[in-house]
Design a protein around this motif. Structure first.
Motif, PDB file in Angstrom:
ATOM      1  N   VAL A 147       0.859  -1.298  -0.017  1.00 16.71           N
ATOM      2  CA  VAL A 147       0.112  -0.016  -0.061  1.00 16.71           C
ATOM      3  C   VAL A 147       0.847   1.242   0.026  1.00 16.71           C
ATOM      4  O   VAL A 147       1.950   1.355   0.892  1.00 16.71           O
ATOM      5  CB  VAL A 147      -0.862   0.115   1.278  1.00 16.71           C
ATOM      6  CG1 VAL A 147      -1.859   1.389   1.173  1.00 16.71           C
ATOM      7  CG2 VAL A 147      -1.825  -1.235   1.214  1.00 16.71           C
ATOM      8  N   ALA A 172      -4.756   6.247  -0.619  1.00 14.50           N
ATOM      9  CA  ALA A 172      -4.274   4.954  -0.699  1.00 14.50           C
ATOM     10  C   ALA A 172      -4.175   4.458  -1.954  1.00 14.50           C
ATOM     11  O   ALA A 172      -4.966   4.937  -2.988  1.00 14.50           O
ATOM     12  CB  ALA A 172      -5.058   4.149   0.307  1.00 14.50           C
ATOM     13  N   ILE A 187      -9.573   1.260   0.066  1.00 13.44           N
ATOM     14  CA  ILE A 187      -9.637   1.491   1.488  1.00 13.44           C
ATOM     15  C   ILE A 187     -10.429   0.250   2.188  1.00 13.44           C
ATOM     16  O   ILE A 187     -10.092  -0.210   3.521  1.00 13.44           O
ATOM     17  CB  ILE A 187      -9.853   2.676   2.022  1.00 13.44           C
ATOM     18  CG1 ILE A 187     -11.267   3.361   1.580  1.00 13.44           C
ATOM     19  CG2 ILE A 187      -8.799   3.569   1.524  1.00 13.44           C
ATOM     20  CD1 ILE A 187     -11.576   4.558   2.180  1.00 13.44           C
ATOM     21  N   SER A 207     -10.376  -2.731   1.460  1.00  7.52           N
ATOM     22  CA  SER A 207      -9.228  -4.050   1.810  1.00  7.52           C
ATOM     23  C   SER A 207      -8.327  -3.939   3.015  1.00  7.52           C
ATOM     24  O   SER A 207      -7.579  -4.656   3.151  1.00  7.52           O
ATOM     25  CB  SER A 207      -8.624  -4.415   0.561  1.00  7.52           C
ATOM     26  OG  SER A 207      -7.626  -3.369   0.285  1.00  7.52           O
ATOM     27  N   ILE A 208      -8.207  -2.712   3.489  1.00 10.24           N
ATOM     28  CA  ILE A 208      -7.401  -2.462   4.584  1.00 10.24           C
ATOM     29  C   ILE A 208      -7.948  -2.491   5.740  1.00 10.24           C
ATOM     30  O   ILE A 208      -9.086  -1.984   6.012  1.00 10.24           O
ATOM     31  CB  ILE A 208      -6.889  -0.839   4.265  1.00 10.24           C
ATOM     32  CG1 ILE A 208      -5.954  -0.916   3.009  1.00 10.24           C
ATOM     33  CG2 ILE A 208      -5.906  -0.465   5.497  1.00 10.24           C
ATOM     34  CD1 ILE A 208      -5.700   0.369   2.681  1.00 10.24           C
ATOM     35  N   ASN A 209      -7.425  -3.320   6.737  1.00  9.48           N
ATOM     36  CA  ASN A 209      -7.869  -3.493   8.008  1.00  9.48           C
ATOM     37  C   ASN A 209      -8.191  -2.344   8.851  1.00  9.48           C
ATOM     38  O   ASN A 209      -9.323  -2.166   9.074  1.00  9.48           O
ATOM     39  CB  ASN A 209      -7.007  -4.325   8.890  1.00  9.48           C
ATOM     40  CG  ASN A 209      -7.572  -4.970  10.016  1.00  9.48           C
ATOM     41  OD1 ASN A 209      -8.836  -5.190  10.084  1.00  9.48           O
ATOM     42  ND2 ASN A 209      -6.914  -5.137  10.996  1.00  9.48           N
ATOM     43  N   MET A 223      -6.886   2.089   9.145  1.00 11.51           N
ATOM     44  CA  MET A 223      -6.005   3.213   8.856  1.00 11.51           C
ATOM     45  C   MET A 223      -6.021   4.064   9.989  1.00 11.51           C
ATOM     46  O   MET A 223      -7.106   4.534  10.364  1.00 11.51           O
ATOM     47  CB  MET A 223      -6.620   3.895   7.513  1.00 11.51           C
ATOM     48  CG  MET A 223      -6.301   3.095   6.382  1.00 11.51           C
ATOM     49  SD  MET A 223      -6.792   3.904   4.806  1.00 11.51           S
ATOM     50  CE  MET A 223      -5.287   4.721   4.672  1.00 11.51           C
ATOM     51  N   ALA A 232      -1.431   2.321   7.370  1.00 14.59           N
ATOM     52  CA  ALA A 232      -2.123   1.337   6.962  1.00 14.59           C
ATOM     53  C   ALA A 232      -1.814   0.076   7.571  1.00 14.59           C
ATOM     54  O   ALA A 232      -0.699  -0.307   7.512  1.00 14.59           O
ATOM     55  CB  ALA A 232      -2.399   1.507   5.764  1.00 14.59           C
ATOM     56  N   ASP A 233      -2.799  -0.803   8.063  1.00 15.44           N
ATOM     57  CA  ASP A 233      -2.546  -1.953   8.594  1.00 15.44           C
ATOM     58  C   ASP A 233      -3.191  -2.919   7.335  1.00 15.44           C
ATOM     59  O   ASP A 233      -4.273  -3.058   7.354  1.00 15.44           O
ATOM     60  CB  ASP A 233      -3.309  -2.434   9.797  1.00 15.44           C
ATOM     61  CG  ASP A 233      -2.659  -1.596  11.070  1.00 15.44           C
ATOM     62  OD1 ASP A 233      -3.454  -1.369  11.868  1.00 15.44           O
ATOM     63  OD2 ASP A 233      -1.538  -1.221  10.938  1.00 15.44           O
ATOM     64  N   TYR A 234      -2.493  -3.599   6.606  1.00 18.66           N
ATOM     65  CA  TYR A 234      -2.809  -4.452   5.531  1.00 18.66           C
ATOM     66  C   TYR A 234      -2.163  -5.905   5.635  1.00 18.66           C
ATOM     67  O   TYR A 234      -1.024  -5.946   5.362  1.00 18.66           O
ATOM     68  CB  TYR A 234      -2.527  -3.698   4.154  1.00 18.66           C
ATOM     69  CG  TYR A 234      -2.764  -4.396   2.888  1.00 18.66           C
ATOM     70  CD1 TYR A 234      -1.981  -4.962   2.228  1.00 18.66           C
ATOM     71  CD2 TYR A 234      -4.130  -4.645   2.716  1.00 18.66           C
ATOM     72  CE1 TYR A 234      -2.424  -5.425   0.995  1.00 18.66           C
ATOM     73  CE2 TYR A 234      -4.736  -5.278   1.344  1.00 18.66           C
ATOM     74  CZ  TYR A 234      -3.923  -5.646   0.493  1.00 18.66           C
ATOM     75  OH  TYR A 234      -4.254  -6.268  -0.535  1.00 18.66           O
ATOM     76  N   ASN A 286       2.453  -3.123   8.299  1.00 18.66           N
ATOM     77  CA  ASN A 286       2.120  -1.718   8.312  1.00 18.66           C
ATOM     78  C   ASN A 286       2.902  -0.859   7.145  1.00 18.66           C
ATOM     79  O   ASN A 286       4.106  -0.995   6.959  1.00 18.66           O
ATOM     80  CB  ASN A 286       2.792  -1.128   9.782  1.00 18.66           C
ATOM     81  CG  ASN A 286       2.065  -2.139  10.791  1.00 18.66           C
ATOM     82  OD1 ASN A 286       2.833  -3.038  11.271  1.00 18.66           O
ATOM     83  ND2 ASN A 286       0.833  -1.661  11.216  1.00 18.66           N
TER      84      ASN A 286
END
Length: 115
Positions: free
Chosen positions: A2, A24, A28, A30-32, A34, A97-99, A103
């Motif tokens: 990301v 992003a 967003i 798909s991102i756990n 932010m 972002a936690d993805y 991080n």
């Protein structure tokens, strides 16, 4: 991966407002989570606010009632609306972002609040 790009920082007088943006490189949804963080000179990085994939939000006590985190899924962008700014809000603000267990950070944007 990301990629995150922040914008919207600047110089503002105490009591004023700014809106920060974090764009992003992927959806967003798909991102756990932010998050917005900030770091003032000589101080440790401080967590400011979070928005989850489900749209739940949370805030640090220091900004609760003054800052609002939100998102625009069409733009893949998360915002931080900052009202009633104080000199102690002066810092570099970064989004994170936690993805998929990793991080990712943006480059940060400077916010300076004059008294």
């Amino acid at each position: 991966q990301v990629q995150l790009v922040e914008s919207g920082g600047g110089l503002v007088q105490a009591g004023g407002s700014l809106r920060l943006s974090c764009a992003a490189s992927r959806s967003i949804f798909s991102i756990n989570t932010m998050n917005w963080y900030r770091q003032a000179p000589g101080k440790q990085r401080e967590w400011v606010a979070v928005i989850t994939g489900a749209g739940d939000t949370g805030y640090a006590d220091s900004v609760k009632g003054r800052f609002t985190i939100s998102r625009d899924s069409a733009e893949n962008t998360v915002y931080l609306q900052m009202n009633s700014l104080k000199p102690e809000d002066t810092a570099v603000y970064s989004c994170e972002a936690d993805y998929l267990g990793s991080n990712y950070w943006g480059q940060g944007t400077q916010v300076t609040v004059s008294s």
